[in-house]
Design a protein around this motif. Structure first.
Motif, PDB file in Angstrom:
ATOM      1  N   LEU A  94       1.117  -1.277   0.118  1.00  0.00           N
ATOM      2  CA  LEU A  94       0.121   0.120   0.112  1.00  0.00           C
ATOM      3  C   LEU A  94       0.845   1.386   0.023  1.00  0.00           C
ATOM      4  O   LEU A  94       0.554   2.138  -0.581  1.00  0.00           O
ATOM      5  CB  LEU A  94      -0.997  -0.052   1.241  1.00  0.00           C
ATOM      6  CG  LEU A  94      -2.417  -0.807   1.071  1.00  0.00           C
ATOM      7  CD1 LEU A  94      -2.936  -1.072   2.562  1.00  0.00           C
ATOM      8  CD2 LEU A  94      -3.094  -0.414  -0.032  1.00  0.00           C
ATOM      9  N   LEU A  95       1.964   1.023   0.926  1.00  0.00           N
ATOM     10  CA  LEU A  95       2.970   2.313   0.818  1.00  0.00           C
ATOM     11  C   LEU A  95       3.506   2.580  -0.581  1.00  0.00           C
ATOM     12  O   LEU A  95       3.746   3.656  -1.095  1.00  0.00           O
ATOM     13  CB  LEU A  95       3.920   2.138   2.167  1.00  0.00           C
ATOM     14  CG  LEU A  95       5.089   3.140   2.215  1.00  0.00           C
ATOM     15  CD1 LEU A  95       4.276   4.516   2.477  1.00  0.00           C
ATOM     16  CD2 LEU A  95       5.977   2.943   3.135  1.00  0.00           C
ATOM     17  N   CYS A 132       8.797  -2.429  -5.232  1.00  0.00           N
ATOM     18  CA  CYS A 132       7.396  -3.019  -4.677  1.00  0.00           C
ATOM     19  C   CYS A 132       6.957  -4.055  -5.616  1.00  0.00           C
ATOM     20  O   CYS A 132       6.670  -5.183  -5.377  1.00  0.00           O
ATOM     21  CB  CYS A 132       6.412  -2.116  -3.944  1.00  0.00           C
ATOM     22  SG  CYS A 132       7.129  -1.310  -2.439  1.00  0.00           S
ATOM     23  N   VAL A 133       6.834  -3.409  -6.813  1.00  0.00           N
ATOM     24  CA  VAL A 133       5.986  -4.353  -7.648  1.00  0.00           C
ATOM     25  C   VAL A 133       6.923  -5.450  -8.086  1.00  0.00           C
ATOM     26  O   VAL A 133       6.314  -6.650  -8.345  1.00  0.00           O
ATOM     27  CB  VAL A 133       5.631  -3.411  -9.073  1.00  0.00           C
ATOM     28  CG1 VAL A 133       5.209  -4.339 -10.174  1.00  0.00           C
ATOM     29  CG2 VAL A 133       4.890  -2.570  -8.825  1.00  0.00           C
ATOM     30  N   ALA A 194      -1.696   3.671 -10.044  1.00  0.00           N
ATOM     31  CA  ALA A 194      -1.269   3.486  -8.826  1.00  0.00           C
ATOM     32  C   ALA A 194      -2.560   3.278  -7.650  1.00  0.00           C
ATOM     33  O   ALA A 194      -2.561   2.557  -6.679  1.00  0.00           O
ATOM     34  CB  ALA A 194      -0.338   4.382  -8.166  1.00  0.00           C
ATOM     35  N   VAL A 195      -3.392   4.422  -7.834  1.00  0.00           N
ATOM     36  CA  VAL A 195      -4.744   4.449  -7.039  1.00  0.00           C
ATOM     37  C   VAL A 195      -5.480   3.073  -7.381  1.00  0.00           C
ATOM     38  O   VAL A 195      -6.100   2.687  -6.268  1.00  0.00           O
ATOM     39  CB  VAL A 195      -5.501   5.727  -7.601  1.00  0.00           C
ATOM     40  CG1 VAL A 195      -6.727   5.663  -6.672  1.00  0.00           C
ATOM     41  CG2 VAL A 195      -4.511   7.026  -6.819  1.00  0.00           C
ATOM     42  N   LEU A 196      -5.620   2.724  -8.402  1.00  0.00           N
ATOM     43  CA  LEU A 196      -6.535   1.505  -8.646  1.00  0.00           C
ATOM     44  C   LEU A 196      -5.752   0.291  -8.161  1.00  0.00           C
ATOM     45  O   LEU A 196      -6.486  -0.806  -7.829  1.00  0.00           O
ATOM     46  CB  LEU A 196      -6.509   1.172 -10.390  1.00  0.00           C
ATOM     47  CG  LEU A 196      -7.341   2.292 -11.053  1.00  0.00           C
ATOM     48  CD1 LEU A 196      -7.259   1.964 -12.558  1.00  0.00           C
ATOM     49  CD2 LEU A 196      -8.842   2.284 -10.608  1.00  0.00           C
ATOM     50  N   PRO A 199      -7.036  -0.519  -3.647  1.00  0.00           N
ATOM     51  CA  PRO A 199      -8.281  -1.620  -3.262  1.00  0.00           C
ATOM     52  C   PRO A 199      -7.781  -2.975  -3.645  1.00  0.00           C
ATOM     53  O   PRO A 199      -8.300  -3.815  -2.628  1.00  0.00           O
ATOM     54  CB  PRO A 199      -9.589  -1.093  -3.952  1.00  0.00           C
ATOM     55  CG  PRO A 199      -8.915  -0.089  -5.252  1.00  0.00           C
ATOM     56  CD  PRO A 199      -7.564   0.383  -4.703  1.00  0.00           C
ATOM     57  N   LEU A 200      -7.072  -3.203  -4.530  1.00  0.00           N
ATOM     58  CA  LEU A 200      -6.589  -4.720  -4.870  1.00  0.00           C
ATOM     59  C   LEU A 200      -5.723  -4.960  -3.735  1.00  0.00           C
ATOM     60  O   LEU A 200      -6.007  -6.318  -3.237  1.00  0.00           O
ATOM     61  CB  LEU A 200      -6.067  -4.774  -6.114  1.00  0.00           C
ATOM     62  CG  LEU A 200      -6.937  -4.568  -7.344  1.00  0.00           C
ATOM     63  CD1 LEU A 200      -6.323  -4.403  -8.695  1.00  0.00           C
ATOM     64  CD2 LEU A 200      -8.201  -5.575  -7.364  1.00  0.00           C
ATOM     65  N   ILE A 201      -4.718  -4.385  -3.233  1.00  0.00           N
ATOM     66  CA  ILE A 201      -3.864  -4.827  -2.466  1.00  0.00           C
ATOM     67  C   ILE A 201      -4.612  -5.206  -1.180  1.00  0.00           C
ATOM     68  O   ILE A 201      -4.243  -5.948  -0.357  1.00  0.00           O
ATOM     69  CB  ILE A 201      -2.825  -3.712  -2.155  1.00  0.00           C
ATOM     70  CG1 ILE A 201      -1.913  -3.751  -3.450  1.00  0.00           C
ATOM     71  CG2 ILE A 201      -2.033  -4.063  -0.890  1.00  0.00           C
ATOM     72  CD1 ILE A 201      -1.058  -2.496  -3.219  1.00  0.00           C
TER      73      ILE A 201
END
Length: 413
Positions: A94-95, A132-133, A194-196, A199-201
């Motif tokens: 998330l970060l 992170c990805v 990145a915003v999308l 919620p998936l995370i």
């Protein structure tokens, strides 16, 4: 826990999901986040040089934003790993997504203000998100039992195939959003992606490690880094990814210098990217069938063959054929090396070992980004492809030696 004679664990009992449903859920979530998160680098790489030319008064600095992105990725691998260990995958990711959003906003603001420095800050910060990805593949491996790890990693890498389509399309749809600030809309699109992801995370449910695993340190990192298994594995990953990045960066410039159009060069890179991620449908199954070392070696053989094809001539078919084979070789080599790495550590050691591996890999990519253009100018396309062959040969010999060593080791109970 038993160990081999060189100190490596014979098993790596990471925490497992409570059910097949949870494993499938986590892999699906990570594949989706990979599809969106991995779409950011193509935006930066395709536009960074153009924006650099537009904003910088010094033409020699035009590619600096892309190089700083690669450098930021390399320098962020270890901090990202430490955050994952301390906060857990969900909050660390998330970060990372938040930093990715911030990076896109800063880069867009730099374009709007005409500030080259601000734009460079934005691309540099994007490196942390990219780190992170890149670790999503390790999260999939950590959440799966050993027999399914290679397939889980391969599934995650399929997200890169979707990202290779999403990233360029974002550029096409948004590059002219602001007439007075060309390409600023594309970096706002990067922020939106990145915003999308956020919620998936939140849907990610990898069980937390035990208190003992979280506080234990395992073997010293220097001891692990000196082990033959890690040296061979990291070398395979570094050469697979480093050569791919170096050749991919130099190829468009070489094609244009040979009289081909930028569109033909871009199409060659598109085929290359599709070849990088397309085989992920079968890579995990091949690893399960033939073994990690064999598929990693096959990837390096294909990488070497791509260089030989490039040396056969300067026709469009030589460039495209070389790039396609290079992409397939990267897929087998890098996924295979990632699967091999999971055998090099215990649960308490995974964060630092994964971070060291990615630091070596993406540090090499950063160096390749800084040096590819100058080496192409000074040495030429044929010389670059000739120099890659000894590196491939050396790592193939190392993999052969490791396979021989593993066959000689007695089985432990």
């Amino acid at each position: 826990m038993t160990r081999t004679s060189d100190g490596n664990p014979t098993t790596t009992p990471a925490y497992y999901p409570e059910s097949e449903n949870r494993l499938g859920r986590n892999v699906a979530v990570l594949t989706a986040t990979q599809s969106l998160g991995a779409a950011s680098p193509p935006i930066i790489i395709s536009l960074g040089g153009l924006v650099g030319q537009m904003l910088s008064s010094n033409p020699a600095l035009a590619t600096l934003p892309v190089s700083l992105f690669n450098l930021g990725l390399a320098l962020s691998t270890i901090p990202a790993g430490l955050l994952i260990r301390r906060l857990g995958h969900r909050y660390a990711y998330l970060l990372g997504a938040l930093m990715g959003c911030l990076a896109g906003l800063v880069a867009a603001w730099g374009i709007y203000q005409g500030s080259f420095l601000t734009f460079c800050v934005g691309t540099s910060v994007a490196g942390f998100y990219a780190a992170c990805v890149q670790s999503y593949r390790f999260a999939a491996a950590d959440a799966a039992p050993p027999a399914l790890r290679s397939k889980a990693i391969s599934r995650i890498m399929l997200g890169g195939l979707v990202a290779a389509i999403i990233g360029p399309q974002i550029v096409i749809w948004t590059r002219d959003t602001f007439v007075t600030a060309p390409f600023a809309g594309s970096f706002l699109g990067q922020a939106a992606l990145a915003v999308l992801v956020m919620p998936l995370i939140l849907l990610l449910k990898i069980p937390a490690v035990s208190h003992h695993q979280n506080t234990a340190t395992g073997r010293p990192l220097a001891q692990i880094a000196r082990s033959p298994a890690f040296i061979v594995t990291a070398s395979a990953a570094v050469v697979s990814y480093g050569l791919m990045a170096f050749i991919m960066t130099a190829a468009p410039m070489a094609m244009v210098s040979c009289g081909f159009t930028p569109g033909q060069a871009a199409l060659g890179i598109q085929w290359h990217i599709l070849a990088m991620f397309g085989p992920s449908f079968i890579t995990g199954h091949l690893i399960a069938r033939f073994g990690k070392i064999v598929i990693t070696a096959l990837g390096l053989v294909l990488t070497g063959l791509s260089g030989l094809i490039a040396l056969q001539g300067l026709e469009l078919s030589h460039f495209w054929g070389s790039l396609i084979l290079l992409g397939i070789g990267w897929n087998f080599g890098f996924i295979g090396a990632t699967a091999m790495l999971t055998d090099c550590y215990e649960p308490a050691e995974r964060a630092k070992v994964q971070s060291l591996n990615d630091f070596l890999v993406f540090g090499t990519v950063a160096v390749a980004s800084f040096s590819s253009g100058s080496l192409l100018t000074s040495s030429g396309w044929d010389r670059i492809n000739t120099l890659m062959l000894p590196l491939v040969t050396v790592v193939l010999l190392m993999l052969g030696w490791l396979a021989w060593q593993k066959r000689r080791q007695p089985r432990h109970a």
